[in-house]
Every structure is written in C-alpha cells, then in structure tokens.
Design a protein around this motif. Structure first.
Motif, PDB file in Angstrom:
ATOM      1  N   PRO A 453      63.128  56.380  47.214  1.00 17.57           N
ATOM      2  CA  PRO A 453      62.884  56.002  45.402  1.00 17.57           C
ATOM      3  C   PRO A 453      62.808  56.674  44.161  1.00 17.57           C
ATOM      4  CG  PRO A 453      62.425  54.747  47.299  1.00 17.57           C
ATOM      5  CD  PRO A 453      62.713  55.304  48.188  1.00 17.57           C
ATOM      6  N   ASP A 454      61.344  57.044  44.473  1.00 18.20           N
ATOM      7  CA  ASP A 454      60.884  57.912  43.920  1.00 18.20           C
ATOM      8  C   ASP A 454      60.809  59.585  43.313  1.00 18.20           C
ATOM      9  OD1 ASP A 454      59.339  57.075  44.950  1.00 18.20           O
ATOM     10  OD2 ASP A 454      57.206  56.553  44.167  1.00 18.20           O
ATOM     11  N   GLY A 455      61.361  60.019  44.410  1.00 19.90           N
ATOM     12  CA  GLY A 455      61.358  61.665  45.228  1.00 19.90           C
ATOM     13  C   GLY A 455      62.261  61.580  46.145  1.00 19.90           C
ATOM     14  N   PHE A 456      61.859  62.908  47.043  1.00 17.51           N
ATOM     15  CA  PHE A 456      62.415  62.977  48.292  1.00 17.51           C
ATOM     16  C   PHE A 456      61.400  63.445  49.591  1.00 17.51           C
ATOM     17  CE2 PHE A 456      61.007  67.126  45.814  1.00 17.51           C
ATOM     18  CZ  PHE A 456      60.806  68.266  46.797  1.00 17.51           C
ATOM     19  N   TYR A 457      62.130  63.536  50.701  1.00 18.58           N
ATOM     20  CA  TYR A 457      61.146  64.328  51.586  1.00 18.58           C
ATOM     21  C   TYR A 457      61.876  65.330  52.738  1.00 18.58           C
ATOM     22  CZ  TYR A 457      64.008  61.696  54.632  1.00 18.58           C
ATOM     23  OH  TYR A 457      65.553  61.175  55.495  1.00 18.58           O
ATOM     24  N   VAL A 458      61.320  66.370  53.453  1.00  9.82           N
ATOM     25  CA  VAL A 458      61.422  66.881  53.847  1.00  9.82           C
ATOM     26  C   VAL A 458      60.413  66.852  55.754  1.00  9.82           C
ATOM     27  CG1 VAL A 458      61.295  69.880  54.500  1.00  9.82           C
ATOM     28  CG2 VAL A 458      61.388  68.833  52.034  1.00  9.82           C
ATOM     29  N   ALA A 459      61.643  67.020  56.061  1.00 13.39           N
ATOM     30  CA  ALA A 459      61.110  66.051  57.752  1.00 13.39           C
ATOM     31  C   ALA A 459      61.076  66.828  58.721  1.00 13.39           C
ATOM     32  CB  ALA A 459      61.222  64.633  58.491  1.00 13.39           C
ATOM     33  N   ASP A 460      60.971  67.701  59.975  1.00 15.68           N
ATOM     34  CA  ASP A 460      60.864  68.257  61.330  1.00 15.68           C
ATOM     35  C   ASP A 460      60.464  67.740  62.291  1.00 15.68           C
ATOM     36  OD1 ASP A 460      58.385  68.656  61.468  1.00 15.68           O
ATOM     37  OD2 ASP A 460      57.780  70.304  60.452  1.00 15.68           O
ATOM     38  N   ASP A 461      61.041  68.224  63.534  1.00 17.04           N
ATOM     39  CA  ASP A 461      60.802  67.230  64.565  1.00 17.04           C
ATOM     40  C   ASP A 461      60.309  67.925  65.742  1.00 17.04           C
ATOM     41  OD1 ASP A 461      62.528  69.828  64.834  1.00 17.04           O
ATOM     42  OD2 ASP A 461      63.614  68.695  66.360  1.00 17.04           O
ATOM     43  N   GLY A 462      59.038  69.048  65.083  1.00 20.43           N
ATOM     44  CA  GLY A 462      58.264  69.251  65.471  1.00 20.43           C
ATOM     45  C   GLY A 462      57.398  68.970  66.138  1.00 20.43           C
ATOM     46  N   PRO A 463      56.270  69.486  67.099  1.00 14.61           N
ATOM     47  CA  PRO A 463      55.108  68.557  67.105  1.00 14.61           C
ATOM     48  C   PRO A 463      54.455  67.763  65.796  1.00 14.61           C
ATOM     49  CG  PRO A 463      54.260  70.748  67.242  1.00 14.61           C
ATOM     50  CD  PRO A 463      55.455  70.752  66.879  1.00 14.61           C
ATOM     51  N   GLY A 464      54.425  67.546  65.150  1.00 11.86           N
ATOM     52  CA  GLY A 464      53.400  66.748  64.012  1.00 11.86           C
ATOM     53  C   GLY A 464      52.341  67.449  63.243  1.00 11.86           C
ATOM     54  N   ARG A 514      56.632  64.982  58.407  1.00  8.69           N
ATOM     55  CA  ARG A 514      57.423  65.208  57.158  1.00  8.69           C
ATOM     56  C   ARG A 514      56.534  65.105  56.107  1.00  8.69           C
ATOM     57  NH1 ARG A 514      61.554  60.188  56.304  1.00  8.69           N
ATOM     58  NH2 ARG A 514      61.045  59.192  53.894  1.00  8.69           N
ATOM     59  N   PHE A 515      56.730  65.988  54.692  1.00  8.33           N
ATOM     60  CA  PHE A 515      56.053  66.135  53.648  1.00  8.33           C
ATOM     61  C   PHE A 515      57.267  65.033  52.583  1.00  8.33           C
ATOM     62  CE2 PHE A 515      55.811  69.518  56.206  1.00  8.33           C
ATOM     63  CZ  PHE A 515      54.566  69.834  56.153  1.00  8.33           C
ATOM     64  N   GLU A 516      56.316  64.025  51.963  1.00 11.12           N
ATOM     65  CA  GLU A 516      57.270  63.272  51.333  1.00 11.12           C
ATOM     66  C   GLU A 516      56.465  63.696  49.259  1.00 11.12           C
ATOM     67  OE1 GLU A 516      55.980  59.742  51.943  1.00 11.12           O
ATOM     68  OE2 GLU A 516      57.262  59.099  53.960  1.00 11.12           O
ATOM     69  N   PHE A 517      56.863  64.136  48.628  1.00 15.17           N
ATOM     70  CA  PHE A 517      57.449  64.190  47.498  1.00 15.17           C
ATOM     71  C   PHE A 517      58.075  63.110  46.340  1.00 15.17           C
ATOM     72  CE2 PHE A 517      58.005  68.029  49.457  1.00 15.17           C
ATOM     73  CZ  PHE A 517      56.729  68.708  49.311  1.00 15.17           C
ATOM     74  N   ARG A 518      56.839  62.606  45.641  1.00 12.75           N
ATOM     75  CA  ARG A 518      57.347  62.189  44.488  1.00 12.75           C
ATOM     76  C   ARG A 518      56.633  61.794  42.801  1.00 12.75           C
ATOM     77  NH1 ARG A 518      56.120  59.267  48.995  1.00 12.75           N
ATOM     78  NH2 ARG A 518      56.774  57.109  49.888  1.00 12.75           N
ATOM     79  N   TRP A 519      57.569  61.739  42.422  1.00 18.92           N
ATOM     80  CA  TRP A 519      56.807  61.821  40.986  1.00 18.92           C
ATOM     81  C   TRP A 519      57.116  60.556  40.111  1.00 18.92           C
ATOM     82  CZ3 TRP A 519      61.714  64.717  42.316  1.00 18.92           C
ATOM     83  CH2 TRP A 519      63.271  63.773  42.470  1.00 18.92           C
ATOM     84  N   ASP A 520      56.316  60.714  38.766  1.00 22.31           N
ATOM     85  CA  ASP A 520      56.000  59.987  38.048  1.00 22.31           C
ATOM     86  C   ASP A 520      56.257  60.127  36.862  1.00 22.31           C
ATOM     87  OD1 ASP A 520      53.597  61.206  37.261  1.00 22.31           O
ATOM     88  OD2 ASP A 520      52.992  59.735  38.061  1.00 22.31           O
ATOM     89  N   SER A 521      56.191  59.387  35.232  1.00 21.97           N
ATOM     90  CA  SER A 521      56.953  59.115  34.335  1.00 21.97           C
ATOM     91  C   SER A 521      55.997  60.584  33.741  1.00 21.97           C
ATOM     92  CB  SER A 521      56.440  58.071  33.270  1.00 21.97           C
ATOM     93  OG  SER A 521      54.974  57.647  33.543  1.00 21.97           O
ATOM     94  N   GLY A 523      55.499  63.130  35.516  1.00 16.07           N
ATOM     95  CA  GLY A 523      56.354  64.089  35.937  1.00 16.07           C
ATOM     96  C   GLY A 523      57.293  64.533  35.666  1.00 16.07           C
ATOM     97  N   PHE A 524      57.719  65.524  36.417  1.00 16.03           N
ATOM     98  CA  PHE A 524      59.145  66.080  36.800  1.00 16.03           C
ATOM     99  C   PHE A 524      60.227  64.597  37.131  1.00 16.03           C
ATOM    100  CE2 PHE A 524      56.903  68.656  34.599  1.00 16.03           C
ATOM    101  CZ  PHE A 524      57.649  70.066  34.714  1.00 16.03           C
ATOM    102  N   ALA A 525      60.764  63.878  36.474  1.00 22.36           N
ATOM    103  CA  ALA A 525      61.515  63.167  36.972  1.00 22.36           C
ATOM    104  C   ALA A 525      63.415  62.988  37.184  1.00 22.36           C
ATOM    105  CB  ALA A 525      61.376  61.634  36.017  1.00 22.36           C
ATOM    106  N   SER A 526      63.312  62.603  37.767  1.00 21.07           N
ATOM    107  CA  SER A 526      65.256  63.218  37.982  1.00 21.07           C
ATOM    108  C   SER A 526      66.351  63.151  37.049  1.00 21.07           C
ATOM    109  CB  SER A 526      65.133  62.722  39.663  1.00 21.07           C
ATOM    110  OG  SER A 526      65.105  61.254  39.353  1.00 21.07           O
ATOM    111  N   GLU A 527      67.276  63.123  36.626  1.00 26.09           N
ATOM    112  CA  GLU A 527      67.877  62.719  35.705  1.00 26.09           C
ATOM    113  C   GLU A 527      68.678  61.297  36.089  1.00 26.09           C
ATOM    114  OE1 GLU A 527      70.012  66.128  34.615  1.00 26.09           O
ATOM    115  OE2 GLU A 527      68.809  66.844  33.255  1.00 26.09           O
TER     116      GLU A 527
END
Length: 527
Positions: A453-464, A514-521, A523-527
């Motif tokens: 809802p406020d960003g994006f994520y990158v996930a893989d299926d490795g050992p964590g 899983r790496f989660e990136f979030r922005w707020d007011s 940061g560089f918010a999405s358009e």
C-alpha cells in the motif's frame, strides 16, 4: 484637537446640547443617542474619546455611568445637567465620572468643551504612556525569543503568542505564498482565531481578494494597514468574517532580510485606528529584527545540514577505506600468487593445464576485485538521490536482464508504480537484490516483485535470513557467502535511505528473504 464624543441625553428641556455643541465647536464629532441601551451598544461597537451625559427626573445617568465604567475604566465621562445637587455630584464622582458641570448659561458650553479637551488630552497622554510601556515590554520579550529560538517555526509561533498577549492585539499569524504562488497560506498563528483563517482566502494577485493588506504587502514588500475593517472597501471580501470575530484593524508586515521575503506577519486589533504612526514604526522595526533572526536561523540550519552531510560523507569514506584495506588484500594476493604459479608452470613446461588453471583462478580474483570497486563506487555516491520520474517496472526488468541468469525466473505480480528517484541507483538496488537471490537461492531461483500500500517488495525462494542476522546483513562488508563481498545489501540499504524509504527484512511466503521498501510524506512517494 479633534474629539469624538458620545452624547447621551433623554431630557427634552430647551435646545439639545448636542445641537449646540455641533454648531459652535467644529472640532467635536458628536454622536447623539437618547437611551442608555443605545449608548452601550455604540460603545461596544465603536471608539469614542469621551462621553457626555445629561441627567434629570426622566433620565438618570447613574446607571449609564456605572455601565460605561464596567466596559472602560479610562474614557472621560462628563455629566452636564441643568438639574442636580451636591449629593448627586458626590455619587457620580464615586461611580467614576471625570467631571460634573451645571448648565447655568450659554458660557457653560465653553466650560464643558474646555473640560472635555483637558480630560481627553490627559487620557490620551496616559494612553500613550501605557502604549509606550506595553510596546517596550513587547520588544524586550520578542528580543529574548530572537536570541534563544532554536528554529524558525519556534520563533514565529512564540512571536505570535507574545503579540496576542499584548492588548489591543487579538490575533497574529505568519503567512507565506503557497506552492502555486497564488494564495497566502498560514505558517503559524496565535490568539482569537477559532477558524478565521479557514474562512478567508487571500490572493496575491490584483483580484478583489488580493486587494487587502496581505496581498498588497506581498506585492509591494511594504507595510500595509487597514485602519477600520468595517469601512475599508478593500476589505469587503472578508467583512463578514472580521465582524464575527470582532477584528477592527489590521497591520501586515513583510518579514524581509537582504531583499528576500521570508513571510508576512499579520496582526489584528479589537479597535479601529490601533496602528498609528508610532505603533507602525515600532512594529516595522520589530519585523526587521524578526527578518534578521529568521535569516540567521535559516543560515544556521543550512550550515548544520551541510555539516551533517559532510559527516555522512566522511563516514562513508572511512568505511570505504576500511573495506579497501581489508577486502582488497585477499583477491590481490590470490591473483598475484596464481599468476606467479602460472608463470612458473609456463616457463618450466611442467603442466600447461596447470598454468591455465592458475590464470583462470587469477582472473576470478581480479573479477572479484572489480566487483568490489563497482560496489565502492556505488557507496561513494551516497547523499540524497536525484528526483526524476522512474518506472519501477522498467527498472526491474532491465536490472533482471543485466544478471543474465539461466534457469532463474522473475515474477512481477502487480503493476509497479512510477516514482521520483535516481534511475541508475534504483537499477543498482534491484540488481544487487537479484544478485543476492541468485547467490543464496540456488541455480534456479524464483524472484517475486510486488506492491505494498505504501511501497513495494522483492522476495526470493532461497533459505531466507535468520532473525538475528537481518540487521547485520545490511552492514558494510558483512557476508554469509564465501563468494560474496559484503556490499550488495549495504548498497541496497544506502539507496533506500537516499530516496527517503525505509527497508525492512522479513520472510517470504516460500521461506526465503523478503525485502520491503516503504515511503512516507517525506520520502519519494509514488505518483
């Protein structure tokens, strides 16, 4: 001396006093009412220099005198009557009248006017002395704020509070142009506003809503005053609002320093003509002091920001030097040793294949060294990222293509947004995440990129990544792989910070990282 007099008299004997006064004394501005209630209403609404009242069996001025004194302890009140007594005079003096005169003949009008002038002159002198004391105290307190304020907002807020603690000021606020440069919007305020600023729109152009003192002060960069808000035609767009809040006059002061307009300071008073020449001069000087203080605070904040950035750069440099000192030695030593062995094998012709193996090993060591150099260059950029529109969808696919991984699978599960950012550094972010997945997830990794809802994520299926290592893996030089250089995730973290994003590590649905990136007011918010 011009004197505005409220004459209150319900008697009907002879020619009315107010008519005689108006005819014989043009310097007197006489307003006449016959009833006490009308007099009190006028005193609540308008400003007078003195009150003259009659008295007889049909009009008892004692209740009027008491009611006026409840509202104003200083305004001169003179009882002028053809009927009275020493007892009445004593009572009226006890109630607070300034003078008591009997109407014993035409010459008594001269005595009344002389007494009026004396009383008004004395009251004005006392008022001027009180105003001087008030203004002096106000300046002293504001100067203390100027000296000790730690931020521009704190300075402006405290100035507004001090102003509205000082009569006759009711409300004060600092305003500045909005992002479009079309309207004046508030920064801070104090006093009896209770929503006033939500009701008024002040434009900065030449339109009717830009003709008030705020718009004029912004355009001319000069002090503007509206002495009577009820009669000033340029204040017509806001008449209903000022009537509701009881504002009668306003001064707007440009806050300037070295020709830079920082803001406007508007001060509202509860009486007309509150900002005479002396008051304007003092407040103008006060505005100049505030402008100087704001400039100093802004300069200090800019210097502090530059100092902090320099400290961050020095910190990055120190880390880079440490990595160079520590991590460059091993691949250089491996490359040098392998090349020595390869040269020996080639010279002695003992085993050509052995020479080739040594060269391949040396090449691998040098490639690792090249990776280190690339990573250090990325880290050296540091600082805040550039701001241009970047399609995350495009950057993800380009970064994935850069990896050239056979058997790996990328799954973009949602339409990724466009953000304001630095495309080269964002591509590096995704590239390092994908490289990390390939290194740890095996020969056929599956990488998923999706939205939050406020960003994006990158996930893989490795050992964590174990819970106790999730913070350490973002440190410079930390790696759990013999092939890693310990910079990839540090670069990812650095790029996220540069864009004003937060980075958190958790477990993917498949048990990987899983790496989660979030922005707020901020940061560089999405358009």
């Amino acid at each position: 001396m011009d004197v505005r007099v409220l004459h209150v008299d319900g008697t009907a004997d002879g020619e009315p006093v107010h008519t005689q006064l108006a005819a014989r004394y043009p310097d007197l501005d006489i307003v006449h009412v016959a009833a006490e209630a009308d007099a009190i209403e006028l005193l609540d609404r308008e400003r007078f220099d003195a009150v003259v009242t009659g008295h007889d069996d049909a009009f008892d001025c004692r209740t009027l005198v008491a009611a006026v004194r409840e509202r104003d302890a200083d305004i001169p009140i003179i009882c002028f009557t053809s009927r009275g007594s020493e007892a009445l005079a004593e009572t009226l003096v006890g109630l607070g009248v300034t003078g008591y005169l009997r109407q014993d003949g035409p010459e008594r009008l001269d005595a009344l006017v002389e007494r009026l002038h004396d009383a008004v002159r004395s009251n004005r002198a006392r008022g001027h002395a009180a105003d001087l004391s008030r203004i002096t105290d106000l300046i002293r307190r504001v100067q203390q704020v100027v000296v000790y304020a730690e931020s521009r907002e704190a300075l402006e807020r405290r100035v507004c509070e001090l102003l509205t603690d000082s009569e006759p000021y009711q409300f004060a606020w600092f305003g500045e142009a909005d992002a479009t440069g079309e309207k004046l919007v508030p920064r801070v305020s104090a006093g009896d506003d209770a929503g006033y600023l939500d009701r008024v729109t002040i434009r900065l152009d030449e339109s009717p809503r830009g003709q008030g003192p705020g718009g004029r002060a912004y355009r001319t960069r000069r002090v503007q005053v509206a002495s009577d808000l009820q009669t000033d035609p340029r204040f017509a767009p806001w008449t209903d609002a000022v009537d509701e809040y009881g504002y009668r006059s306003v001064i707007v002061l440009p806050i300037l320093h070295d020709d830079e307009l920082y803001s406007l300071l508007a001060i509202y008073a509860d009486r007309p003509n509150a900002f005479d020449a002396r008051e304007r001069a003092v407040l103008t000087e006060l505005a100049e002091t505030i402008g100087y203080a704001i400039d100093a605070l802004e300069t200090e904040a800019d210097l502090r920001e530059r100092t902090d950035e320099l400290a961050r750069q020095n910190d990055r440099l120190a880390r880079i030097i440490g990595i160079i000192a520590h991590d460059f030695r091993n691949p250089l030593a491996v490359a040098r040793g392998r090349l020595t062995l390869a040269k020996h094998a080639a010279v002695t012709d003992e085993d050509p294949e052995e020479a080739v193996e040594h060269v391949i090993a040396a090449d691998a060591a040098l490639e690792r060294l090249g990776d280190l150099i690339d990573g250090l260059l990325a880290l050296a950029q540091g600082g805040e990222a550039a701001r241009v529109p970047c399609s995350l969808d495009v950057l993800v696919r380009e970064a994935w293509a850069d990896q050239n991984i056979e058997g790996a699978y990328l799954d973009v599960v949602a339409d990724l947004p466009t953000v304001e950012g630095d495309p080269a550094r964002l591509r590096s972010l995704f590239g390092n995440l994908f490289s990390n997945a390939v290194r740890h997830a095996g020969p056929e990794p599956r990488v998923e990129v999706g939205t939050l809802p406020d960003g994006f994520y990158v996930a893989d299926d490795g050992p964590g990544i174990p819970d106790d290592l999730r913070e350490r893996v973002l440190d410079y030089g930390y790696t759990t792989s013999s092939e890693g250089i310990g910079l990839g995730l540090a670069i990812v973290h650095e790029v996220a910070i540069a864009h004003g994003w937060t980075l958190s590590l958790t477990e993917s649905d498949s048990g990987g990282a899983r790496f989660e990136f979030r922005w707020d007011s901020n940061g560089f918010a999405s358009e």
